[in-house]
Design a protein around this motif. Structure first.
Motif, PDB file in Angstrom:
ATOM      1  N   ASP A 109       3.707   9.638  -4.141  1.00 27.64           N
ATOM      2  CA  ASP A 109       4.009  10.958  -3.737  1.00 27.64           C
ATOM      3  C   ASP A 109       3.236  11.194  -2.454  1.00 27.64           C
ATOM      4  OD1 ASP A 109       5.722  11.358  -6.033  1.00 27.64           O
ATOM      5  OD2 ASP A 109       4.056  12.089  -7.273  1.00 27.64           O
ATOM      6  N   ASP A 110       2.298  10.673  -2.390  1.00 26.81           N
ATOM      7  CA  ASP A 110       1.330  10.935  -1.265  1.00 26.81           C
ATOM      8  C   ASP A 110       1.960  10.429   0.065  1.00 26.81           C
ATOM      9  OD1 ASP A 110      -0.529  12.227  -2.464  1.00 26.81           O
ATOM     10  OD2 ASP A 110      -1.922  10.373  -2.730  1.00 26.81           O
ATOM     11  N   CYS A 111       2.899   9.337  -0.141  1.00 27.12           N
ATOM     12  CA  CYS A 111       3.771   8.695   0.977  1.00 27.12           C
ATOM     13  C   CYS A 111       5.006   9.147   1.036  1.00 27.12           C
ATOM     14  CB  CYS A 111       3.579   7.312   0.764  1.00 27.12           C
ATOM     15  SG  CYS A 111       1.694   6.574   0.941  1.00 27.12           S
ATOM     16  N   ALA A 166      16.964   4.534   6.466  1.00 26.56           N
ATOM     17  CA  ALA A 166      16.337   4.443   5.189  1.00 26.56           C
ATOM     18  C   ALA A 166      15.551   5.702   4.914  1.00 26.56           C
ATOM     19  CB  ALA A 166      15.114   3.668   5.701  1.00 26.56           C
ATOM     20  N   SER A 167      15.813   5.796   3.515  1.00 23.24           N
ATOM     21  CA  SER A 167      15.445   7.377   2.768  1.00 23.24           C
ATOM     22  C   SER A 167      14.130   7.492   2.433  1.00 23.24           C
ATOM     23  CB  SER A 167      16.443   7.506   1.580  1.00 23.24           C
ATOM     24  OG  SER A 167      16.366   6.412   0.657  1.00 23.24           O
ATOM     25  N   SER A 168      13.267   6.458   2.500  1.00 20.62           N
ATOM     26  CA  SER A 168      11.887   6.829   2.160  1.00 20.62           C
ATOM     27  C   SER A 168      10.854   5.811   2.964  1.00 20.62           C
ATOM     28  CB  SER A 168      11.688   6.178   0.739  1.00 20.62           C
ATOM     29  OG  SER A 168      11.615   4.814   0.627  1.00 20.62           O
ATOM     30  N   VAL A 169       9.805   6.249   2.975  1.00 18.29           N
ATOM     31  CA  VAL A 169       8.632   5.456   3.618  1.00 18.29           C
ATOM     32  C   VAL A 169       8.547   4.089   3.353  1.00 18.29           C
ATOM     33  CG1 VAL A 169       6.289   5.370   4.480  1.00 18.29           C
ATOM     34  CG2 VAL A 169       7.410   7.656   4.194  1.00 18.29           C
ATOM     35  N   SER A 170       8.773   4.108   1.820  1.00 16.56           N
ATOM     36  CA  SER A 170       8.300   2.751   1.548  1.00 16.56           C
ATOM     37  C   SER A 170       9.454   1.825   1.577  1.00 16.56           C
ATOM     38  CB  SER A 170       8.392   2.802  -0.076  1.00 16.56           C
ATOM     39  OG  SER A 170       8.627   1.455  -0.847  1.00 16.56           O
ATOM     40  N   ALA A 214       0.766  -1.294   0.164  1.00 13.24           N
ATOM     41  CA  ALA A 214      -0.030  -0.049  -0.154  1.00 13.24           C
ATOM     42  C   ALA A 214       0.798   1.185  -0.099  1.00 13.24           C
ATOM     43  CB  ALA A 214      -0.773  -0.153   1.190  1.00 13.24           C
ATOM     44  N   ILE A 215       1.931   1.202   0.731  1.00 10.40           N
ATOM     45  CA  ILE A 215       2.720   2.449   0.910  1.00 10.40           C
ATOM     46  C   ILE A 215       3.607   2.585  -0.674  1.00 10.40           C
ATOM     47  CG2 ILE A 215       5.055   3.135   1.910  1.00 10.40           C
ATOM     48  CD1 ILE A 215       2.450   3.328   3.717  1.00 10.40           C
ATOM     49  N   ARG A 216       3.875   1.467  -1.200  1.00  5.37           N
ATOM     50  CA  ARG A 216       4.783   1.472  -2.505  1.00  5.37           C
ATOM     51  C   ARG A 216       3.862   1.910  -3.380  1.00  5.37           C
ATOM     52  NH1 ARG A 216       6.768  -3.850  -2.897  1.00  5.37           N
ATOM     53  NH2 ARG A 216       4.992  -4.160  -2.961  1.00  5.37           N
ATOM     54  N   ALA A 217       2.414   1.763  -3.272  1.00  3.52           N
ATOM     55  CA  ALA A 217       1.596   2.064  -4.348  1.00  3.52           C
ATOM     56  C   ALA A 217       1.080   3.609  -4.442  1.00  3.52           C
ATOM     57  CB  ALA A 217       0.312   1.261  -4.236  1.00  3.52           C
ATOM     58  N   VAL A 253      -6.243   5.751   4.277  1.00  6.37           N
ATOM     59  CA  VAL A 253      -5.889   4.336   4.165  1.00  6.37           C
ATOM     60  C   VAL A 253      -4.330   4.231   4.414  1.00  6.37           C
ATOM     61  CG1 VAL A 253      -5.260   2.815   2.128  1.00  6.37           C
ATOM     62  CG2 VAL A 253      -7.386   4.036   2.042  1.00  6.37           C
ATOM     63  N   ILE A 254      -3.540   4.997   4.361  1.00  9.61           N
ATOM     64  CA  ILE A 254      -2.072   4.993   4.683  1.00  9.61           C
ATOM     65  C   ILE A 254      -2.185   4.986   6.254  1.00  9.61           C
ATOM     66  CG2 ILE A 254       0.125   6.047   4.834  1.00  9.61           C
ATOM     67  CD1 ILE A 254      -0.775   4.428   1.968  1.00  9.61           C
TER      68      ILE A 254
END
Length: 183
Positions: free
Chosen positions: A54-56, A150-154, A48-51, A108-109
């Protein structure tokens, strides 16, 4: 998708604990299928995060545990050292994922973030049921050598999945309380 199974597992453990006549607070949870449920939910959250792209996104780097395992080193460690490494990693992941609550997220996130935090609490309960020592912060103030950024939420959620599949699974599979009376 039902994300409350972590909460459900925790509720079952609490109900079991409060049942009259028990001599120990929690019965050991040795079945790795319980962990598999948490891994599945972590995978769902990661997807879900990967999908959401930009919103995440986040301009923040997250401190996360190392997920790689040198099996020779791991097997040379005693159970207390393994437990400390896993508990420390869970603590670091909880802090990183909890920090996401400060950002504006879609509903959702946010539900995936909340479910992940709930699952971390449940995993701690599973570890407690196996008499795995709880996290003890290091006495020195330096940064833990067993962490990375980790450089991203994903990437944060991917590391969460990998940590559960790796070090947490290894610790649960070798928990001494699960091997008592087995020859």
């Amino acid at each position: 998708m039902f994300h409350g199974s972590g909460l459900f597992a925790l509720l079952l453990m609490v109900l079991e604990w409060t049942r009259p006549g028990l001599s120990s607070p929690l019965r050991p949870i040795c079945d790795l299928r319980v962990l598999d449920l948490y891994i599945k939910e972590a995978w769902d959250a990661e997807a879900a995060i990967r999908a959401c792209k930009d919103d995440c996104s986040s301009a923040t780097n997250f401190t996360v545990p190392l997920t790689s395992v040198d099996f020779d080193v791991w097997e040379a460690m005693n159970i207390e050292e393994q437990a400390q490494e896993v508990q420390s990693g869970i603590h670091v992941l909880n802090e990183a994922i909890s920090s996401l609550q400060a950002f504006n997220q879609t509903d959702v996130i946010q539900s995936h973030i909340d479910a992940t935090i709930s699952n971390i609490v449940s995993i701690r309960q599973v570890l407690r049921s196996l008499s795995i020592p709880e996290y003890v912060p290091p006495t020195s103030g330096g940064e833990d050598k067993e962490t990375q950024k980790a450089s991203s939420v994903s990437e944060l959620f991917q590391i969460h999945v990998n940590f559960l599949r790796g070090k947490v699974r290894l610790l649960l599979a070798s928990a001494p309380v699960c091997h008592q009376g087995v020859s």
